[in-house]
Design a protein around this motif. Structure first.
Motif, PDB file in Angstrom:
ATOM      1  N   VAL A 199       0.835  -1.195   0.000  1.00  0.00           N
ATOM      2  CA  VAL A 199       0.000   0.000   0.000  1.00  0.00           C
ATOM      3  C   VAL A 199       0.868   1.243   0.000  1.00  0.00           C
ATOM      4  N   GLU A 200       0.321   2.296  -0.606  1.00  0.00           N
ATOM      5  CA  GLU A 200       0.934   3.627  -0.569  1.00  0.00           C
ATOM      6  C   GLU A 200      -0.206   4.623  -0.496  1.00  0.00           C
ATOM      7  N   GLY A 201      -0.410   5.209   0.682  1.00  0.00           N
ATOM      8  CA  GLY A 201      -1.574   6.068   0.872  1.00  0.00           C
ATOM      9  C   GLY A 201      -2.836   5.232   0.778  1.00  0.00           C
ATOM     10  N   ASP A 202      -3.758   5.654  -0.103  1.00  0.00           N
ATOM     11  CA  ASP A 202      -4.979   4.875  -0.304  1.00  0.00           C
ATOM     12  C   ASP A 202      -4.898   4.014  -1.560  1.00  0.00           C
ATOM     13  N   THR A 203      -3.667   3.844  -2.080  1.00  0.00           N
ATOM     14  CA  THR A 203      -3.458   3.018  -3.268  1.00  0.00           C
ATOM     15  C   THR A 203      -3.027   1.616  -2.859  1.00  0.00           C
ATOM     16  N   SER A 235      -4.555   0.055 -11.557  1.00  0.00           N
ATOM     17  CA  SER A 235      -4.616   0.988 -10.435  1.00  0.00           C
ATOM     18  C   SER A 235      -5.795   0.623  -9.531  1.00  0.00           C
ATOM     19  N   THR A 237      -7.632   1.498  -5.612  1.00  0.00           N
ATOM     20  CA  THR A 237      -7.718   2.258  -4.370  1.00  0.00           C
ATOM     21  C   THR A 237      -8.471   1.417  -3.353  1.00  0.00           C
ATOM     22  N   SER A 239     -10.316   1.437   0.862  1.00  0.00           N
ATOM     23  CA  SER A 239     -10.690   2.137   2.080  1.00  0.00           C
ATOM     24  C   SER A 239     -11.259   1.117   3.053  1.00  0.00           C
TER      25      SER A 239
END
Length: 259
Positions: A199-203, A235, A237, A239
């Protein structure tokens, strides 16, 4: 022209009248907060909910409201008129639900449309309409967000093209397990596989997933095709909301939940 301008002014005043979500009598703000029910009463007696369900309300700081009673998501707008919740819209997703869940969705929609009074005390929210009392607790207090790694997430809904959401095909199950060492275990519904994740941030970054190659048709094959489509996207995302994980690849995605 004058009539159009008057309507525009009324709408503008309504939008501006949200008072930034602040509850009367210093109760605090509802903006950007989510709540989960702790009890429902009607006529002084408990109103039983469908087993395994609860009521969930999310108050967006932008004036959007989402609500769930166990199956579909109710979408609309909200603002406060003093201590009254003014709910508008009332659109709903179209997932298939059994009759009991459908009735519970409709009950919640009807309750919100009555304009219940609002009481907020720190993390406790009480909505009252007539003899119906809905008590809720701030979601972050009631259900802290789960960690992505270290547990198995069961697929429970499929995000399709556009705004459509579907339940998992009857008779099929799928899951993802994000292990602490960066290994991803995939149960697609028919075949099983292994890949990598990060993960990187919300990616969410998914490495190539090697799957077994057993032929799959019917509900398991349909579910697996969707899972593989999402995981293969360039790509992603993600949450996490309490025990719910959402993974999106543009307009398609997966809704998962920890047991």
């Amino acid at each position: 022209m004058r009539r159009l301008l008057l309507v525009g002014c009324v709408l503008l005043l309504a939008a501006c009248g949200r008072s930034e979500g602040v509850v009367a009598d210093g109760g605090g703000s509802l903006d950007d907060r989510a709540f989960v029910s702790t009890s429902v009463e009607e006529g002084g007696s408990p109103r039983p909910l469908v087993e395994g369900t609860d009521i969930r309300l999310t108050f967006g700081g932008d004036g959007n409201l989402s609500a769930r009673a166990g199956c579909n998501t109710i979408l609309g707008t909200w603002r406060l008129d003093g201590d009254t919740l003014a709910f508008g819209g009332g659109g709903m997703t179209e997932m298939g639900c059994d009759e009991a869940l459908h009735e519970q969705d409709q009950w919640l929609l009807g309750f919100l449309e009555t304009g219940p009074t609002v009481q907020l005390s720190d993390d406790e929210l009480v909505l009252t309409s007539g003899d119906t009392v809905l008590r809720l607790l701030d979601r972050e207090v009631a259900e802290p967000d789960r960690a992505l790694a270290g547990a198995t997430w069961q697929v429970e809904s499929l995000y399709l093209s556009g705004d459509a959401v579907s339940s998992v095909p009857a008779g099929a199950t799928a899951s993802l397990t994000f292990e602490e060492d960066g290994t991803l275990l995939v149960d697609g519904g028919c075949n099983r596989g292994r890949g990598t994740w990060g993960v990187e941030g919300d990616t969410l970054q998914i490495g190539p997933v090697a799957m077994t190659r057993k032929f799959c048709d019917g509900a398991p094959g349909e579910l697996e095709a969707h899972v593989v489509q999402v995981l293969s996207a360039e790509s992603l995302t993600y949450s996490i909301d309490a025990a719910t994980l959402t993974i999106m690849a543009d307009e398609v995605g997966l809704g998962l939940r920890q047991p």
